[in-house]
Design a protein around this motif. Sequence first.
Motif, PDB file in Angstrom:
ATOM      1  N   CYS A   1     -10.246   0.189   3.890  1.00 25.02           N
ATOM      2  CA  CYS A   1      -9.977   0.594   2.500  1.00 25.02           C
ATOM      3  C   CYS A   1     -11.298   0.701   1.749  1.00 25.02           C
ATOM      4  O   CYS A   1     -12.015  -0.282   1.602  1.00 25.02           O
ATOM      5  CB  CYS A   1      -9.074  -0.412   1.795  1.00 25.02           C
TER       6      CYS A   1
ATOM      7  N   HIS B   1      -4.609  -5.190  10.090  1.00 31.23           N
ATOM      8  CA  HIS B   1      -5.641  -5.148   9.049  1.00 31.23           C
ATOM      9  C   HIS B   1      -6.642  -4.019   9.227  1.00 31.23           C
ATOM     10  O   HIS B   1      -7.761  -4.108   8.733  1.00 31.23           O
ATOM     11  CB  HIS B   1      -6.363  -6.497   8.924  1.00 31.23           C
TER      12      HIS B   1
ATOM     13  N   CYS C   1      -5.890   4.489   4.067  1.00 34.13           N
ATOM     14  CA  CYS C   1      -4.992   3.531   4.731  1.00 34.13           C
ATOM     15  C   CYS C   1      -3.861   4.259   5.441  1.00 34.13           C
ATOM     16  O   CYS C   1      -3.436   3.854   6.526  1.00 34.13           O
ATOM     17  CB  CYS C   1      -4.459   2.511   3.739  1.00 34.13           C
TER      18      CYS C   1
ATOM     19  N   CYS D   1      -6.183  -1.260   7.796  1.00 30.34           N
ATOM     20  CA  CYS D   1      -6.261  -0.741   6.425  1.00 30.34           C
ATOM     21  C   CYS D   1      -7.158  -1.629   5.574  1.00 30.34           C
ATOM     22  O   CYS D   1      -7.891  -1.150   4.718  1.00 30.34           O
ATOM     23  CB  CYS D   1      -4.864  -0.632   5.822  1.00 30.34           C
ATOM     24  N   VAL D   2      -7.102  -2.948   5.833  1.00 30.09           N
ATOM     25  CA  VAL D   2      -7.964  -3.860   5.078  1.00 30.09           C
ATOM     26  C   VAL D   2      -9.431  -3.545   5.370  1.00 30.09           C
ATOM     27  O   VAL D   2     -10.263  -3.451   4.470  1.00 30.09           O
ATOM     28  CB  VAL D   2      -7.647  -5.318   5.448  1.00 30.09           C
TER      29      VAL D   2
ATOM     30  N   PRO E   1      -0.858  -6.767   4.587  1.00 28.49           N
ATOM     31  CA  PRO E   1      -1.843  -6.216   3.650  1.00 28.49           C
ATOM     32  C   PRO E   1      -1.174  -5.836   2.334  1.00 28.49           C
ATOM     33  O   PRO E   1      -0.195  -5.100   2.328  1.00 28.49           O
ATOM     34  CB  PRO E   1      -2.354  -4.972   4.384  1.00 28.49           C
TER      35      PRO E   1
ATOM     36  N   ILE F   1      -7.036  -3.405  -0.707  1.00 27.52           N
ATOM     37  CA  ILE F   1      -6.051  -3.944   0.221  1.00 27.52           C
ATOM     38  C   ILE F   1      -6.603  -5.251   0.773  1.00 27.52           C
ATOM     39  O   ILE F   1      -7.658  -5.265   1.401  1.00 27.52           O
ATOM     40  CB  ILE F   1      -5.754  -2.960   1.365  1.00 27.52           C
TER      41      ILE F   1
ATOM     42  N   LEU G   1      -1.926  -5.064  -2.102  1.00 28.21           N
ATOM     43  CA  LEU G   1      -2.936  -4.616  -3.050  1.00 28.21           C
ATOM     44  C   LEU G   1      -3.169  -5.699  -4.105  1.00 28.21           C
ATOM     45  O   LEU G   1      -2.215  -6.222  -4.675  1.00 28.21           O
ATOM     46  CB  LEU G   1      -2.499  -3.309  -3.720  1.00 28.21           C
TER      47      LEU G   1
ATOM     48  N   CYS H   1      -6.411   1.108  -6.553  1.00 25.03           N
ATOM     49  CA  CYS H   1      -6.155   2.107  -5.512  1.00 25.03           C
ATOM     50  C   CYS H   1      -6.667   3.464  -5.991  1.00 25.03           C
ATOM     51  O   CYS H   1      -6.152   4.016  -6.956  1.00 25.03           O
ATOM     52  CB  CYS H   1      -4.665   2.153  -5.218  1.00 25.03           C
TER      53      CYS H   1
ATOM     54  N   PRO I   1       0.833  -1.210   0.000  1.00 25.60           N
ATOM     55  CA  PRO I   1       0.000   0.000   0.000  1.00 25.60           C
ATOM     56  C   PRO I   1       0.866   1.258   0.000  1.00 25.60           C
ATOM     57  O   PRO I   1       2.013   1.219   0.438  1.00 25.60           O
ATOM     58  CB  PRO I   1      -0.799  -0.113   1.307  1.00 25.60           C
TER      59      PRO I   1
END
Lengths: 682, 327
Positions: free
Chosen positions: A479, A473, A515, A475-476, A499, A484, A501, A508, A456
């Motif tokens: 997102c 996670h 994130c 960001c997972v 994580p 992600i 992409l 993205c 990321p």
Amino acid sequence: MAGGKRNPAGLKTGVPRASRRPPAGRNGRTPRWFSAVHLLHRLRIVVSLAVLAGFLLVLFSGGAPSGGGTAAGGVATGGGEAVAEAVERAAEISADTAAQQPAEISALARLPRFLAGIQVLPAIVRLFSVLWLPALAAAVGVFALTFLFGRIYCSSLCPLGTIQDIAHRLSRRRGNGGCAPASHAASKRRRWLSGRRAVRFSVLGGAGAAAVFGFLLPLGIIEPFSVYGRLVSDILQPLWDRAVIFFASLLPSVYIAGEPAPWMVFPVILGGGMIGLILIMVLRAGRWYCNRVCPAGSLLSLPAGISFFRISIDTGLCTRCGRCEQICKAGCIDSQAMKVENSECVSCFACLSVCPVDAVSYSPANSKPSSEPEPEPESAPEGEPGRSRQAPQASQAPQAPQAPQGGGISRRRFLRKGTAGLFAAAGFLLLPARSARAGVFSFFGRIAGTKKVVMPPGAGEIDRFLSKCISCHMCVALCPEQVIVPNGLREGFVLLEKPLLDYRVSFCEFECTVCNQVCPTGALAPLTLAQKKVTKIGTTHFYEDLCVVHTQGTDCGACAEICPTTAVYMVPYRDGLTVPKVTEDVCIGCGACENVCPVEEPKAIRVEGLPEHGRASVRTSLPSDAAGADAGRSPELEDPSSPSGANGAPPAGGGSGSAGPYGEGGSPGTSGSAGTEDPFAF
Amino acid sequence: MSRFEPLFESFRNLESEPISRREFFRKGLSLSAAAAGAFMLSRARPVFAQNWRTPSGDYDLVALVNGTPGGMFDRGIAALGGMKRFVRRGDTVVIKPNMSWHAEPEQAANTNPELVARIVEHCLAAGAGKVYIFDHVLSRNSYTVSGIQQAAENAGAQAVPGGADRYYQSVKLPKAKLLIQTRVHELLLEADAFINVPVLKHHGSTNMTLAMKNLMGCVWDRGYYHRYGLDQCIADFITLKKPTLNVVDAYRVMINGGPSGRGHAKVLTKRMQIISPDIVAADAAAAAQGAQWGVYGAERVGYIGIADRMGLGRSDLENLNIKKIML
């Protein structure tokens, strides 16, 4: 240990130890429901549930479109000046950039982000080789809190702790009593106590040392916030999304944006397995994980052992009924010895409200004026402050009011331990200099670097990413594009659960830094939008022999159309067709082209991740070889005064004024331009 | 990955929680009852063979210039006999603007929000029961950044997300040449009237984005179009159903760098609008207009010629009854 022998029951003959029921109305305090200790216990429960609920707001803010009004001005005007300011290397963004974050993270995600920011181990990881003041404040704050009040963090701020408490509570409802019966537990516990310190500190030492030297994987697997985060984003979020979508589908005119979070096989197994093990141990032994495995708990057990406020048992009042020991989730109470191991106490306060005679108290360690410091210091062996303290006291007259209540430690001891702790903390943070990390475990980075995975934005370089990401996670879960995805084991052990992409799922979004804003460890540096837009996370390669323009002889251009930076553009091809071309140093690797490419796998245009992120340059005009570069090159007016109103009100009252749309002079391309002849072309 | 999972996935997940046997049966029964109900509801929608209402009137096409987006529509729809000719009391109206792009109104990549709002108002004034707007977006925030969601909701419409796989239903297009089957947004199945509100702009692949091209935002698999031929697929989609009304927004016109207009597009303010119940006529007129502005001519917008040859509408502008209004 001396502890085993030091509890001759005969000494307690003066106390009605057999009486399970206290004398009713002792001290005139029959209605216990309003007592301070009970309220403290309730308050603790409410706070911890509120914190957990705050965390779970993540579920609501996952796929929802965030509020409008993100800054898009740079695109309209050519983008050049918007990114003109110098961009530091993505890895080394300093704290002051946080002020210019765009307000694009949804309001519901702000509370989870804040709560994630005060988790102690992520904050400490964030401080590795970077001075990030909020993280420093969080880490110092949690330690200070623990010094003062014990492991409040474990009882109320840690979401995994609250989840364990809920499981514990539910299991008690079912009537198996939660933990093992008291009598049983007491004998067992005595065998444990020394052993579990060893377990605890070797786990902490091993994972911590590895983390300090850049190998974060063991810490990331057992760290409580990451265990919780994986549970939420890999298991609860997919479940929740599908439940919401299902129930919304039963209602007319209700539409839910976005796709449900995907099920990933390995992350579900690992996330579910970890939480399953922990919960099984909750049923068998309460907060077992917190006092053996959890590195945050182990770290906080140091200040908690000498905390100012602490749980203690008044040996003069205690009837050794064992209720406190039975209800204690942490297994830190020895009711027969009337001792509390404060380093292991998770400050749940359940023992306070369960004690029938108010012998258990939560009070300042030195609050009793009569607690003389001299019985202890010379007899204190290293470690075990709680035990050694009890030894002289237990052999004294049990009713003595000046017994130190298992709490008092001398100022000298406090200072000695506190200073040692401070030095340890400082060393912990100073040690992981960048070079040291890169040296010791850099072979992991080299292995991972060969995988060409797309990290990321804000990950910087792969060594840095591996040494900072605890795989929580967040960001997972947050997102908005769901691009992600947890890696699981797909790219090998070195990238376990990191994580990454996946452009087969999505791409993205150019105008997004969610994130970067939610990462609690700074593994994804908090890039500003302007920085993110020039952060090159991968490079695009075009394979002409796979492209539909070549294989089908049709016009396509899907990749060029969606490319946010115009790195992909169309150039003339045979038969009047156009074919994509990539300018690599303009490409940021967002994967939009790969995602929309209509070719079945393997796609005709693909992104290869960079092990070290770079900086893309910004294009200010179409390249000269672009197809259709001449399109629209009519000698039309530039129309500098584009209408001011957001909804397009014309500048001069309905457009009937002098500056008609076709009227301005010097537009020979427009037929009949000079007057008000006929603006219509048909 | 999950994009392709069926809706039934949600049952399995709910059942996987640990529950007692009796509870399991109770929950299972109620769930299956609910599922059956949902299934029947979804089946109860109108069959797709019916056409949207397409009344004929005095004019085949109305072109306006020099007004505000809303003001031009007021005049234009009046010239066509008023919105009541297109929308009846209680109708479900679906409006399909172009709002795919993360771009503000001034960038002219999306339809003008004021125009969309005015159309919504006209529909509601004509007695529409429910007015929806949607688009299969290319950027998550484009509903809000384009200003269309806010404007349309203020006017009384409901914005429906178009970026979710599960809302797209499979349809067959027997009269099509390439696009013989596709998946369209379920709103199109519910609609009594369908109003297509594209923005006129340059497009890198089809040379111009017009009314027919705008309907590409009704299908899930846009890649199919790109894979097998954009112009033919765009024209093929019209064989499914023709919109009730087409309103081509040429208030601001992106004359190059389209369709996204990122970075270096030139946007001119033309203050024009073309309204027609005939989608091919609307496109032919708009393409002629675009040619005059230096975008591309009708002869270079392939799907217009294809649609004309397939008999889906008329592009012979000289034979049409056109009303031109200068404000």
